[in-house]
Scaffold this motif. Structure first.
Motif, PDB file in Angstrom:
ATOM      1  N   GLU A 123       0.834  -1.206   0.000  1.00 19.96           N
ATOM      2  CA  GLU A 123       0.000   0.000   0.000  1.00 19.96           C
ATOM      3  C   GLU A 123       0.870   1.259   0.000  1.00 19.96           C
ATOM      4  N   VAL A 124       2.185   1.046  -0.002  1.00 23.08           N
ATOM      5  CA  VAL A 124       3.134   2.159   0.053  1.00 23.08           C
ATOM      6  C   VAL A 124       3.844   2.361  -1.278  1.00 23.08           C
ATOM      7  N   TYR A 125       4.175   1.261  -1.944  1.00 17.97           N
ATOM      8  CA  TYR A 125       5.005   1.316  -3.145  1.00 17.97           C
ATOM      9  C   TYR A 125       4.256   0.817  -4.377  1.00 17.97           C
ATOM     10  N   ASP A 126       4.696   1.314  -5.524  1.00 16.32           N
ATOM     11  CA  ASP A 126       4.137   0.883  -6.810  1.00 16.32           C
ATOM     12  C   ASP A 126       5.063  -0.071  -7.545  1.00 16.32           C
ATOM     13  N   ALA A 200       5.595  -4.236   2.489  1.00 20.00           N
ATOM     14  CA  ALA A 200       5.092  -5.096   1.418  1.00 20.00           C
ATOM     15  C   ALA A 200       4.850  -6.478   2.009  1.00 20.00           C
ATOM     16  N   ALA A 201       4.189  -7.321   1.232  1.00 23.79           N
ATOM     17  CA  ALA A 201       3.928  -8.691   1.691  1.00 23.79           C
ATOM     18  C   ALA A 201       3.815  -9.622   0.495  1.00 23.79           C
ATOM     19  N   GLY A 212     -10.212  -8.450  -2.246  1.00 19.33           N
ATOM     20  CA  GLY A 212     -10.496  -7.419  -3.236  1.00 19.33           C
ATOM     21  C   GLY A 212      -9.272  -6.904  -3.965  1.00 19.33           C
ATOM     22  N   LEU A 213      -8.153  -7.625  -3.857  1.00 17.79           N
ATOM     23  CA  LEU A 213      -6.929  -7.242  -4.559  1.00 17.79           C
ATOM     24  C   LEU A 213      -6.799  -8.079  -5.826  1.00 17.79           C
ATOM     25  N   GLY A 219      -0.784  -6.252  -7.727  1.00 16.65           N
ATOM     26  CA  GLY A 219       0.519  -6.818  -7.407  1.00 16.65           C
ATOM     27  C   GLY A 219       1.650  -5.976  -7.973  1.00 16.65           C
ATOM     28  N   ILE A 220       2.681  -5.711  -7.169  1.00 17.17           N
ATOM     29  CA  ILE A 220       3.822  -4.933  -7.661  1.00 17.17           C
ATOM     30  C   ILE A 220       4.929  -5.854  -8.192  1.00 17.17           C
TER      31      ILE A 220
END
Length: 274
Positions: A123-126, A200-201, A212-213, A219-220
């Motif tokens: 939710e922090v990185y792209d 991240a995870a 809902g993902l 996914g990055i």
């Protein structure tokens, strides 16, 4: 698709014998349909959605399926061994092999079903290249899935694992961790909810979808689904692996109707493995 005459006979016998025994394992000699119902264990998400479609297809031809959903990777095998289920459909072959080795459960792989990629979510990185030194990283704590997640982070260029290692690796086996990432292992189903507190995870796509993902959009970094070695399997107790009801379930599951449902519903986020 027509239900085999032998299976219809089994169903009829099951109607007469229903209630004679509350333990399916005890009634195995009479067939899994001695109570008239095939109990199938799944994990919430894609496995549950697909087996519910199989249930509809089977119901049209007289086979009653009871779908029982679990929120973790442990209970479906325990419930199967204890006779609460007739079969389950939720795990990779590698995961089952590890469970059998560690628990001594007498379980058998019946038929491959789907392949589900694992992805890195944040939710922090792209992009994984943005992950910073000291970030806390979540991974599943279940057998083989911890190693699978670590292999994913190695593939993303963030850590190095022992040369030639497989999915048996754990956090303590990491050889190089230049960003000093803090890996923590949690229940796989809880990782999407914990994502807000993590850099991240590594999350299994069935749990990502359930939260809902969409793997393709959220996914990055994703496993290459074309290279996945481990398909998921329908699993039974070894003593029941040749039961006609299981063969019929497999026939429904691997039908063109179910393949079309998977392709339309999940749009490549997971793929049929048969």
């Amino acid at each position: 698709m027509k239900l085999k005459a032998g299976l219809l006979t089994t169903v009829a016998i099951g109607a007469i014998l229903a209630g004679c025994s509350g333990n399916k394992a005890d009634s195995a000699e009479e067939g899994l349909l001695s109570d008239g119902v095939l109990a199938v264990g799944v994990t919430a998400g894609p496995h549950e959605d697909i087996v519910n479609e199989v249930k509809k297809l089977a119901a049209e031809e007289g086979l009653e399926i009871k779908v029982i959903s679990f929120s973790d990777f442990v209970q479906p095998n325990t419930a199967l061994v204890e006779g609460e289920l007739d079969i389950n459909s939720f795990q990779t072959g590698t995961f089952l092999d590890t469970v059998v080795e560690e628990s001594g459960y007498d379980l058998a792989k019946i038929e491959p079903t789907i392949s589900i990629p694992m992805g890195i979510y944040s939710e922090v990185y792209d992009d994984v290249s943005e992950i910073k030194e000291g970030d806390t990283i979540g991974i599943p704590n279940s057998p083989t899935q911890e190693g699978r997640a670590l292999q994913l982070f190695e593939e993303a260029g963030l850590i190095t694992l022992p040369e030639g290692s497989g999915q048996e690796v754990t956090i303590s086996d990491i050889v190089e961790n230049s960003l000093k990432l803090d890996f923590i292992a949690s229940e796989a189903a809880q990782l999407p909810a914990q994502l807000q507190d993590l850099g991240a995870a590594g999350i299994n796509s069935n749990f990502a979808l359930d939260a809902g993902l969409n793997p393709k959009e959220s996914g990055i970094f994703m496993e290459n689904i074309d290279n996945l070695e481990q398909a998921n399997y329908i699993v039974s107790r070894t003593e029941d692996k040749d039961d006609e009801a299981i063969a019929q379930f497999v026939e429904y599951y691997t039908s063109d109707e179910i393949k079309q449902f998977i392709e339309e519903e999940f749009k490549g986020a997971l793929v049929p493995s048969w």
